[in-house]
Design a protein around this motif. Structure first.
Motif, mmCIF file in Angstrom:
data_model
loop_
_atom_site.group_PDB
_atom_site.id
_atom_site.type_symbol
_atom_site.label_atom_id
_atom_site.label_comp_id
_atom_site.label_asym_id
_atom_site.label_seq_id
_atom_site.Cartn_x
_atom_site.Cartn_y
_atom_site.Cartn_z
ATOM 1 N N ARG A 126 -1.969 -30.830 -1.748
ATOM 2 C CA ARG A 126 -1.807 -32.268 -1.965
ATOM 3 C C ARG A 126 -2.868 -32.788 -2.933
ATOM 4 O O ARG A 126 -4.058 -32.511 -2.774
ATOM 5 N N TRP A 127 -2.405 -33.535 -3.912
ATOM 6 C CA TRP A 127 -3.305 -34.233 -4.830
ATOM 7 C C TRP A 127 -3.143 -35.726 -4.610
ATOM 8 O O TRP A 127 -2.036 -36.231 -4.460
ATOM 9 N N GLY A 128 -4.268 -36.449 -4.571
ATOM 10 C CA GLY A 128 -4.190 -37.879 -4.364
ATOM 11 C C GLY A 128 -5.383 -38.605 -4.927
ATOM 12 O O GLY A 128 -6.472 -38.044 -5.097
ATOM 13 N N TYR A 182 -8.452 -27.661 3.921
ATOM 14 C CA TYR A 182 -9.660 -27.534 3.103
ATOM 15 C C TYR A 182 -9.591 -28.536 1.956
ATOM 16 O O TYR A 182 -8.589 -28.583 1.217
ATOM 17 N N GLU A 183 -10.668 -29.350 1.813
ATOM 18 C CA GLU A 183 -10.771 -30.301 0.718
ATOM 19 C C GLU A 183 -11.369 -29.579 -0.483
ATOM 20 O O GLU A 183 -12.579 -29.378 -0.569
ATOM 21 N N ILE A 184 -10.504 -29.209 -1.417
ATOM 22 C CA ILE A 184 -10.948 -28.458 -2.584
ATOM 23 C C ILE A 184 -11.813 -29.337 -3.483
ATOM 24 O O ILE A 184 -12.829 -28.883 -4.048
ATOM 25 N N SER A 185 -11.451 -30.595 -3.626
ATOM 26 C CA SER A 185 -12.226 -31.571 -4.380
ATOM 27 C C SER A 185 -11.925 -32.938 -3.797
ATOM 28 O O SER A 185 -11.210 -33.062 -2.798
ATOM 29 N N ASP A 186 -12.464 -33.986 -4.433
ATOM 30 C CA ASP A 186 -12.210 -35.334 -3.931
ATOM 31 C C ASP A 186 -10.732 -35.691 -3.980
ATOM 32 O O ASP A 186 -10.268 -36.548 -3.231
ATOM 33 N N ASN A 187 -9.985 -35.070 -4.870
ATOM 34 C CA ASN A 187 -8.584 -35.425 -5.057
ATOM 35 C C ASN A 187 -7.596 -34.338 -4.656
ATOM 36 O O ASN A 187 -6.386 -34.580 -4.658
ATOM 37 N N LEU A 188 -8.079 -33.158 -4.346
ATOM 38 C CA LEU A 188 -7.184 -32.027 -4.106
ATOM 39 C C LEU A 188 -7.504 -31.369 -2.765
ATOM 40 O O LEU A 188 -8.673 -31.103 -2.452
ATOM 41 N N SER A 189 -6.448 -31.113 -1.971
ATOM 42 C CA SER A 189 -6.627 -30.468 -0.669
ATOM 43 C C SER A 189 -5.503 -29.482 -0.423
ATOM 44 O O SER A 189 -4.437 -29.560 -1.038
ATOM 45 N N ALA A 190 -5.751 -28.569 0.492
ATOM 46 C CA ALA A 190 -4.740 -27.589 0.897
ATOM 47 C C ALA A 190 -4.751 -27.480 2.412
ATOM 48 O O ALA A 190 -5.811 -27.509 3.044
ATOM 49 N N GLU A 196 6.750 -34.034 -2.224
ATOM 50 C CA GLU A 196 6.659 -35.433 -1.819
ATOM 51 C C GLU A 196 5.799 -36.186 -2.824
ATOM 52 O O GLU A 196 4.848 -35.622 -3.380
ATOM 53 N N THR A 197 6.105 -37.447 -3.038
ATOM 54 C CA THR A 197 5.249 -38.303 -3.842
ATOM 55 C C THR A 197 5.173 -39.678 -3.201
ATOM 56 O O THR A 197 6.130 -40.133 -2.564
ATOM 57 N N ASP A 198 4.012 -40.319 -3.349
ATOM 58 C CA ASP A 198 3.771 -41.631 -2.746
ATOM 59 C C ASP A 198 2.878 -42.408 -3.709
ATOM 60 O O ASP A 198 1.745 -42.014 -3.967
ATOM 61 N N ILE A 199 3.402 -43.499 -4.266
ATOM 62 C CA ILE A 199 2.683 -44.271 -5.274
ATOM 63 C C ILE A 199 2.694 -45.733 -4.855
ATOM 64 O O ILE A 199 3.741 -46.273 -4.498
ATOM 65 N N PHE A 234 -4.612 -49.392 -6.321
ATOM 66 C CA PHE A 234 -3.734 -48.320 -6.776
ATOM 67 C C PHE A 234 -4.017 -47.018 -6.021
ATOM 68 O O PHE A 234 -5.157 -46.594 -5.883
ATOM 69 N N HIS A 235 -2.957 -46.403 -5.505
ATOM 70 C CA HIS A 235 -3.023 -45.090 -4.873
ATOM 71 C C HIS A 235 -1.841 -44.266 -5.372
ATOM 72 O O HIS A 235 -0.756 -44.799 -5.621
ATOM 73 N N ALA A 236 -2.052 -42.987 -5.501
ATOM 74 C CA ALA A 236 -0.950 -42.084 -5.846
ATOM 75 C C ALA A 236 -1.235 -40.729 -5.238
ATOM 76 O O ALA A 236 -2.396 -40.290 -5.161
ATOM 77 N N SER A 237 -0.194 -40.076 -4.771
ATOM 78 C CA SER A 237 -0.347 -38.718 -4.237
ATOM 79 C C SER A 237 0.934 -37.943 -4.493
ATOM 80 O O SER A 237 2.022 -38.523 -4.611
ATOM 81 N N ILE A 238 0.782 -36.651 -4.598
ATOM 82 C CA ILE A 238 1.926 -35.757 -4.700
ATOM 83 C C ILE A 238 1.592 -34.492 -3.934
ATOM 84 O O ILE A 238 0.442 -34.029 -3.950
#
Length: 719
Positions: free
Chosen positions: A716-718, A674-682, A198-201, A181-185
């Motif tokens: 982007r969150w993923g 910049y990787e703000i966290s494991d799941n969030l980047s800008a 954008e979203t990708d699931i 399972f992967h998901a990103s928005i």
């Protein structure tokens, strides 16, 4: 914001996938092993959103045999998902502008031509299967959210595409479902009120992972640096993958894109005064009216069945259907030789234009390996059939020929005219049938020979703007040969030959289709793999000889249709250097330098609107001591181009020929991620940092300017 139907689709797919998320993880190892048996192409990267290296090791779009880049005797460039995300490359023009050796000829806001090695690119593939190409251009803002990568095979590729066009073949490789399972928005904002989401699931849809799905959606609404111009578009892509048995995988998918541009340019700016001097405009100038639009819808549906026959052989059957529609009200401002000193001299040309094209394609390919004379070899056989039905109609405005005021006073506030009763159009059908075969012969551990051919038949019938469109080609053979010699564990020498046979859809001033292009294409090169095969480097020289090359000659003011002439004895010689992958720890590069000379039968320069030297280079660096930060830069440079426009009719140069010119220029972009966290980047991008002013193309007698400095922020969150 997202429309209601996007919300519904995302909610349904996300809910279904999240239920299976935990179960999918348990089956990841098993399914990964299963997929390795059937996947033709291996992707180097991380997750479904990229952020990996700018490298693709394998490519099937040149020979259909899933060879590595080093094993393929042609120059290949690949723009990966990672590179697209790093530099906010949102449409096909963005991608091809940073692709080594490719020129993007943006002649209008919503119509674009592409070229490589001096010639137009007319060969396109989806997942390695060639598709019919009705005209020599693309319409609309073609989004790339649904693609995993885009491959460009430069040089003639008659083996897989059906014609030996010596420019390039562009292969769009779609995203496919994943086992786990992967998901990103992603939320994107930028200059000129650019808003995009954008979203990708992706993941398994049942407990044993035998059914997998993926949904990609995007919505964008943006204004422009061009006066009055704006675009709204929606993109949906859904794909399902079924394990029918241990040996059979069925994949079905559908893509839909709606483009709604307001105040587009049909044609562009007149670039010269009547005395032959060049006009200088503000970058934002546009000829569009405030009532014009150019709406378009693209729908593609495909089904692919991969069956493992055993003994390293598989049968791949692909069926696809495409339906394109265009509905537009367009305004064209033309001159009879240039602007007057007060910038008057333009005339109106309005049209209601509707277009529909339906294509059906079937491709059956058999590929695998066999033993002969104590060595293992590879082979690929296939048949391909396509049928394309196109019809369009132009309902002409009652204002045609109306003199317009000085362009200095132009605001687009021009009354919408009445249309009709005069109209004209096309209604024609193209049917293409071909058989192809190729083999990679292992002559020695260090030496391989690739041979192949394609037999092509084409039948066209119907009419186009009052002219018959009868056209027949029977069993035209396009041979191909290539050799690769491994000099060492890291370096290979290669050479290839392809016959050029390229049916043309361009028409002359009488409305008759030009005869096919014929000629030969040669290429020699060296390829290397370094740093544990994480870096690909190549150098190629090429030589092409062609007859009857279509060259734009004007627009018929009676029909509004472009017409062309055939140019004989056109030759193209040059060299290319490419680099792709990880140069050092944390440093990724993709791009190259191209030099090309294009001459006519008597040694004169032709297609002078094509730059002779181009540089495309993108790179990013992740700091080893601070891996959350990534910085990048891309550069697009080309040398001088010009276009002979005609003869001056006024001033001291009356009676003398003149041209319009675009000096050499570079467009530089910067990126910080910049990787703000494991799941969030800008990611923050600045394009055209130096605010360079340049014409996008001199492919036509008219043109307009590229975008000034602009900004994009992506969050982007993923998972």
């Amino acid at each position: 914001m997202l429309t209601k139907k996007v919300y519904v689709a995302v909610a349904v797919v996300l809910g279904a996938l999240s239920i299976q998320g935990a179960d999918a993880e348990e089956n990841t190892t098993k399914q990964d092993d299963d997929n390795q048996e059937t996947e033709v192409i291996e992707v180097v990267g991380e997750g479904i959103d990229g952020n990996g290296v700018y490298l693709e090791k394998d490519a099937s779009s040149a020979t259909g045999m899933g060879l590595t880049l080093r094993e393929t005797p042609q120059a290949i460039s690949v723009v990966t998902r990672a590179q697209m995300d790093d530099f906010a490359l949102q449409n096909i023009n963005d991608v091809l502008q940073v692709t080594s050796g490719v020129n993007v000829e943006k002649v209008e806001t919503d119509r674009t031509y592409y070229s490589a090695r001096g010639f137009d690119i007319t060969n396109f593939e989806y997942d390695g299967v060639g598709v019919p190409f009705v005209y020599g251009n693309t319409y609309g803002d073609i989004d790339v959210a649904i693609y995993d990568r885009i491959e460009v095979i430069r040089g003639a590729n008659g083996l897989m595409s059906g014609t030996g066009n010596p420019s390039a073949t562009v292969n769009f490789v779609r995203k496919r479902p994943t086992d786990d399972f992967h998901a990103s928005i992603a939320a994107i904002a930028g200059s000129w009120d650019n808003q995009r989401v954008e979203t990708d699931i992706s993941g398994s849809l049942n407990e044993d992972g035998s059914i997998r799905g993926r949904f990609v959606g995007a919505y964008q609404n943006k204004d422009s640096y061009l006066n009055r111009y704006s675009v709204e578009k929606e993109i949906f892509y859904g794909v399902l993958e079924f394990d029918l048995s241990e040996d059979a995988i069925l994949t079905v998918g559908h893509t839909s894109q709606d483009n709604k541009p307001n105040s587009p340019m049909w044609g562009a700016l007149t670039l010269n005064y009547t005395d032959g001097t060049q006009v200088d405009y503000d970058v934002s100038r546009s000829t569009a009216t405030d009532w014009s639009y150019w709406d378009g819808t693209i729908n593609r549906t495909f089904a692919e069945l991969v069956y493992n026959l055993g003994h390293d052989w598989e049968l791949v059957t692909t069926i696809s259907k495409r339906k394109d529609t265009i509905n537009s009200a367009l305004f064209y401002a033309y001159s009879a030789g240039g602007l007057n000193p007060d910038r008057s001299g333009l005339f109106a040309y309005s049209s209601l234009y509707g277009y529909k094209n339906e294509q059906l394609l079937a491709d059956i390919a058999l590929n695998g390996s066999f033993n002969l004379a104590g060595r293992s070899h590879q082979a690929n056989f296939g048949v391909n059939w396509s049928r394309s039905e196109a019809d369009d109609v132009s309902v002409y405005g009652q204002d045609i020929g109306t003199s317009l005021p000085s362009f200095d006073d132009w605001t687009g506030d021009y009354p919408r005219p009445g249309f009709g009763p005069y109209e004209n159009g096309s209604d024609f059908t193209d049917e293409l049938k071909s058989f192809y075969a190729a083999a990679r012969w292992s002559l020695a551990d260090e030496l391989s020979l690739i041979t192949g051919f394609r037999s092509t038949s084409m039948d066209s019938e119907g009419t186009s703007y009052g002219q018959p469109k009868e056209y027949n080609i029977d069993n035209e053979i396009t041979p191909y040969a290539g050799v690769v010699y491994d000099v060492s564990d890291n370096l290979s020498l290669y050479g290839s030959y392809t016959k050029i046979f390229n049916p043309q859809r361009e028409k002359n001033i009488h409305g008759d289709r030009l005869d096919p292009v014929d000629g030969v294409n040669y290429e020699l090169g060296i390829k290397g793999e370094f740093f544990d095969d994480m870096l690909n480097v190549s150098f190629a020289v090429f030589d092409t000889e062609q007859n009857n090359i279509a060259e734009y000659a004007g627009t018929d003011t009676t029909t509004g249709q472009d017409y062309f002439i055939g140019v004989d004895g056109v030759s193209s010689q040059g060299y290319e250097f490419d680099v792709m992958g990880q140069v050092a720890k944390g440093l990724q590069l993709s791009g190259g330098f191209t030099h090309v000379d294009i001459e006519g039968a008597n040694g004169e320069d032709v297609r002078t609107f094509t730059p002779r030297n181009t540089l495309r280079l993108s790179g990013s660096y992740t700091f080893p001591e601070f891996e959350a930060l990534r910085l990048g830069m891309n550069v697009r440079w080309q040398d001088d181009i010009y276009r002979d426009q005609g003869v001056a009719t006024t001033g001291v140069n009356a009676g003398q020929p003149f041209s319009v010119e675009q000096d050499s220029y570079a467009v530089v972009g910067l990126m910080a991620g910049y990787e703000i966290s494991d799941n969030l980047s800008a990611t923050f991008n600045v394009d055209n940092v130096t605010d360079e002013k340049y014409l996008t193309s001199l492919y036509w007698a008219q043109g307009y300017y590229g975008a000034p400095r602009n900004y994009t922020l992506t969050v982007r969150w993923g998972m």
